[in-house]
Design an enzyme around this catalytic site. Structure first.
Site, short mmCIF file in Angstrom:
data_model
loop_
_atom_site.label_atom_id
_atom_site.label_comp_id
_atom_site.label_asym_id
_atom_site.label_seq_id
_atom_site.Cartn_x
_atom_site.Cartn_y
_atom_site.Cartn_z
N LEU A 11 -2.86 1.18 42.21
CA LEU A 11 -3.47 1.78 41.21
C LEU A 11 -2.64 1.94 40.05
CD1 LEU A 11 -5.75 3.70 40.51
CD2 LEU A 11 -4.26 5.78 41.38
N LYS A 46 8.62 2.08 38.47
CA LYS A 46 7.36 1.57 38.86
C LYS A 46 7.18 1.19 40.34
CE LYS A 46 5.57 -0.74 34.79
NZ LYS A 46 5.33 -2.15 34.27
N GLY A 47 6.13 1.75 41.03
CA GLY A 47 6.18 1.64 42.35
C GLY A 47 6.80 2.44 43.05
N ARG A 50 8.00 9.44 44.38
CA ARG A 50 8.28 10.33 43.49
C ARG A 50 9.33 10.94 43.92
NH1 ARG A 50 4.21 15.24 44.24
NH2 ARG A 50 2.84 13.57 44.02
N SER A 117 0.81 6.62 45.18
CA SER A 117 0.49 8.13 44.38
C SER A 117 -0.16 8.98 45.36
CB SER A 117 0.03 7.57 43.19
OG SER A 117 -0.44 9.11 42.65
N ASN A 119 -1.64 11.25 43.83
CA ASN A 119 -2.47 11.83 42.98
C ASN A 119 -3.78 10.73 42.66
OD1 ASN A 119 -1.27 14.28 42.11
ND2 ASN A 119 0.05 12.89 41.29
C1 BG6 Z 1 3.31 4.91 41.93
C2 BG6 Z 1 3.93 4.84 40.50
O1 BG6 Z 1 2.21 4.29 41.96
O2 BG6 Z 1 3.29 6.18 42.57
C3 BG6 Z 1 5.29 5.59 40.58
O3 BG6 Z 1 4.17 3.53 40.03
C4 BG6 Z 1 5.26 6.99 41.13
O4 BG6 Z 1 5.61 5.72 39.12
C5 BG6 Z 1 4.68 6.97 42.69
O5 BG6 Z 1 6.27 7.74 41.22
C6 BG6 Z 1 4.17 8.22 43.16
O6 BG6 Z 1 3.24 8.85 42.38
P1 BG6 Z 1 2.81 10.39 42.39
O7 BG6 Z 1 1.65 10.69 41.51
O8 BG6 Z 1 2.55 10.72 44.13
O9 BG6 Z 1 3.97 11.24 42.12
MG MG Z 2 1.93 0.05 40.30
#
Ligand code: BG6
Ligand code: MG
Length: 216
Positions: A11, A46-47, A50, A117, A119
């Site tokens: 994403l 990146k990737g 959290r 993520s 989110n």
């Molecule tokens: C990844 C991002 O897709 O998701 C990271 O590249 C991020 O930077 C990770 O820390 C976790 O995301 P979230 O929204 O659960 O904090």
């Molecule tokens: Mg990514």
């Protein structure tokens, strides 16, 4: 020529550029803890999950926190991040992402989201792309972070497609490695100098075609 049956998309950095929001929230947290956090540092996250991101930031700032304090800090950062993404609109979809998703579906190639993520659902709903994914696997559904292939293997399983018939789209090195570890083909989004192990690297999904997919 390969017989691709499914495309699995990361994403952040592939469908939408949320790195700037992650950056703003982490920077605010670092500043409140008394040190700075640069855009260059942000690139290394990146990737990265959290919790792991926070641990790295604390390490860079030379700050030690207990596990309970770390949990609280991660929640604070996420609250700021969630507030920022609540204002997102479809205008923030990266060029070509929606068009390529639609092209896949028109060609009867299944689509999945495979993101770290937690989110993901909020973001996809904000940018109105939820209906273009046949299945969604996000950070709430997996326990092992990329480069472990769990997130992509789960996507393939839910789509009922063999891993070897899937192509992953990823902007992060850890994500490219996760796809390779899952024995899937992988298209890197970004620079070929960085994503050296990807089967193909493009600048964005606006450079991707079904022809290129077939030739992987
Ligand atoms: C990844 C991002 O897709 O998701 C990271 O590249 C991020 O930077 C990770 O820390 C976790 O995301 P979230 O929204 O659960 O904090
Ligand atoms: Mg990514």
């Amino acid at each position: 020529m390969s017989n691709i049956k499914a495309c699995i998309f990361d994403l952040d950095g592939v469908i939408v550029d949320t790195a700037v929001y992650h950056y703003k929230a982490w920077k605010r947290l670092a500043n409140e803890l008394g040190f700075d956090f640069t855009e260059e540092d942000n690139e290394k996250l990146k990737g990265v999950s959290r919790v792991r991101s926070l641990q790295l930031i604390l390490q860079w700032g030379g700050v030690t926190k207990t596990e309970a304090e770390q949990e609280e800090l991660a929640t604070t950062k996420n609250d700021w991040y969630v507030e920022m993404i609540s204002h997102m609109t479809p205008a923030e979809i990266l060029p070509g992402a929606k068009e390529f998703l639609l092209a896949c579906r028109a060609a009867e190639i299944k689509t999945a989201l495979g993101s770290a993520s937690k989110n993901s659902m909020t973001i996809l709903d904000k940018i109105n792309l939820t209906p273009l994914f046949d299945t969604i696997v996000d950070g709430n559904m997996v326990s092992k972070p990329k480069p472990d292939p769990e997130v992509f293997l789960k996507g393939a399983e839910l789509l009922n497609v063999a891993a070897s018939d899937c192509v992953v789209f990823e902007d992060a090195i850890a994500g490219v490695e996760a796809a390779i570890n899952g024995r899937m083909k992988v298209v890197g989004i970004g620079s070929p100098q960085v994503l050296i192990n990807a089967d193909l690297v493009v600048n964005g999904l606006n450079e991707m075609t079904l022809e290129k997919l077939k030739n992987l």
